[in-house]
Design an enzyme around this catalytic site. Structure first.
Site, mmCIF file in Angstrom:
data_model
loop_
_atom_site.group_PDB
_atom_site.id
_atom_site.type_symbol
_atom_site.label_atom_id
_atom_site.label_comp_id
_atom_site.label_asym_id
_atom_site.label_seq_id
_atom_site.Cartn_x
_atom_site.Cartn_y
_atom_site.Cartn_z
ATOM 1 N N CYS A 113 117.720 33.736 15.364
ATOM 2 C CA CYS A 113 117.897 33.460 13.867
ATOM 3 C C CYS A 113 118.479 31.913 13.801
ATOM 4 O O CYS A 113 118.435 31.449 12.844
ATOM 5 C CB CYS A 113 119.152 34.283 13.371
ATOM 6 N N HIS A 251 122.252 30.644 7.236
ATOM 7 C CA HIS A 251 121.609 31.814 7.745
ATOM 8 C C HIS A 251 121.728 32.719 6.864
ATOM 9 O O HIS A 251 123.105 33.280 6.707
ATOM 10 C CB HIS A 251 121.486 32.157 9.080
ATOM 11 N N ASN A 281 117.248 39.446 5.447
ATOM 12 C CA ASN A 281 117.483 38.454 6.744
ATOM 13 C C ASN A 281 116.136 38.234 7.306
ATOM 14 O O ASN A 281 115.402 39.143 7.813
ATOM 15 C CB ASN A 281 118.335 38.991 7.781
#
Ligand code: UT7
Length: 362
Positions: A113, A251, A281
């Site tokens: 990520c 993020h 996400n």
């Protein structure tokens, strides 16, 4: 020789049209819109009907057009992804070919990520050193492919999508002013996908080991600490005070993580960009998608001070302090688009759900 800096001159996204709502999710696993929305902030996510390089092609062409460039002027394509289209060739190479960046090198970068922030730092360093001039940096992911669709603790969180930026040299002191890249490999087991690399069996994929595994509460705790602290350090390294920060572009993993990070930093939550409700996400793609939307929504003014910060598998973290340039409007637009799809997200997922022994209830 004057110092070279590296400015973000273009931005673009590719978001697949098929929407999977929380109510759809409750037909796959035992969950509810109420649980998902209150625990994560997510209301829906996109499920891709195309592969990762196609998402990258569209986001990339849009970013290149916004920079006022032609694909042939790009000399490096870096794709941050942990869901590559194949183990080899690199997905960046497929994108390089599809967009016609005939003069460009291409490589993938996997820092999970945190990958987009890592890739931005690499692009910035290449430009500052003179190794590259016009770099296309992408975050492109198809997490729907690697999720265990019987695990309600993970499958509700993720979605598919891509975002891209173009980075170019400038003499102005703008772009990435400070960064931090970190990793704690001793905790890698808390977020992993075993069995699909060389550590796996050469036999056919086993549904019991083939999906993403995550220790949610452990990741949650570490994400808040590292995103808050790494942001503080790059803000200081850029010579800024907290008040100088105009927008944190983090993020997008969980709204509670974003809120707790803002509290830890002491930053007004109005200065934290969130689009989690719409996309969930998307791993390495969250920050470039969020950045493009922030610019399009007028949330990034000329000369704005931005912070990118990410946390994820590895366990990796990354942060950057970025001074935006003068231009907040795209120089051009691209007619690149994903192939049309008017089908149903649940039907797209049916083979993946059934692979894990799940089913779609009525
Ligand atoms: O990019 C980085 C990737 N990952 C992350 O950032 C994830 C970080 N972690 C999180 O976002 C949160 O830990 C989660 C959203 C994954 C979980 O939230 P939580 O508040 O930490 O819940 P929990 O894991 O402690 O679970 C609480 C309860 C459990 O039930 P019991 O044991 O208390 O009866 C879970 O089984 O919630 C249950 N649960 C669910 N219930 C309904 C877990 N997932 C779901 C679900 N629907 N989807």
């Amino acid at each position: 020789m004057s110092q070279r800096y590296a400015e973000i001159t273009g931005w673009g996204t590719a978001l697949p049209p098929a929407v999977l709502t929380n109510d759809d999710m409750s037909r796959i696993v035992e969950t509810s819109d109420e649980w998902i929305a209150s625990r994560t902030g997510i209301k829906e996510r996109r499920i891709s009907h195309v592969d990762v390089s196609e998402l990258g092609r569209v986001a990339g062409l849009r970013a290149i057009a916004a920079a006022g460039l032609e694909p042939a002027q790009i000399d490096m394509v870096i794709t941050a992804t942990c869901t590559p289209e194949n183990l080899l060739p690199a997905t960046a190479g497929l994108i390089q070919d599809k967009i016609g960046a005939t003069g460009a090198g291409a490589m993938d970068l996997n820092a999970n990520c945190s990958g987009f922030v890592y890739a931005h730092v690499v692009a910035d360093s290449m430009i500052k050193s003179g190794a590259a001039n016009r770099v296309l940096v992408l975050g492109a992911e198809k997490f729907s492919y690697i999720l265990d669709w019987t695990d309600r603790g993970t499958c509700v969180l993720f979605g598919d999508g891509a975002g891209a930026i173009v980075v170019e040299p400038t003499d102005e002191p703008i772009g990435l002013l400070a960064s931090e890249l970190g990793n704690d490999g001793s905790a890698a087991q808390h977020l992993c996908l075993p069995g699909r690399g060389t550590a796996g069996s050469v036999a056919a994929l086993d549904p019991r080991t083939a999906g993403l595994r995550m220790n949610g509460p452990e990741i949650f705790r570490r994400a808040v600490t590292m995103m808050g602290d790494a942001s503080s350090r790059v803000i200081a390294a850029a010579g800024w005070e907290l008040d100088d920060v105009d927008l944190l572009v983090p993020h997008q993993a969980n709204q509670r993580i974003l809120d707790a990070t803002a509290r830890r930093l002491g930053l007004d939550s109005a200065k934290v960009f969130s689009n989690l409700h719409a996309y969930g996400n998307t791993s390495a793609a969250t920050i470039p998608i969020a950045l493009a939307e922030a610019v399009e929504q007028g949330r990034v003014d000329a000369g704005a001070n931005l912070v990118f910060v990410a946390f994820g598998g590895g366990l990796s973290w990354a942060a950057g302090a970025i001074k935006w340039g003068e231009r907040t409007e795209p120089l051009g637009s691209s007619d690149a688009a994903l192939p049309a799809f008017d089908g149903d997200a649940l039907e797209l997922l049916r083979p993946n759900i059934e692979f894990f022994g799940g089913e779609i209830s009525a």
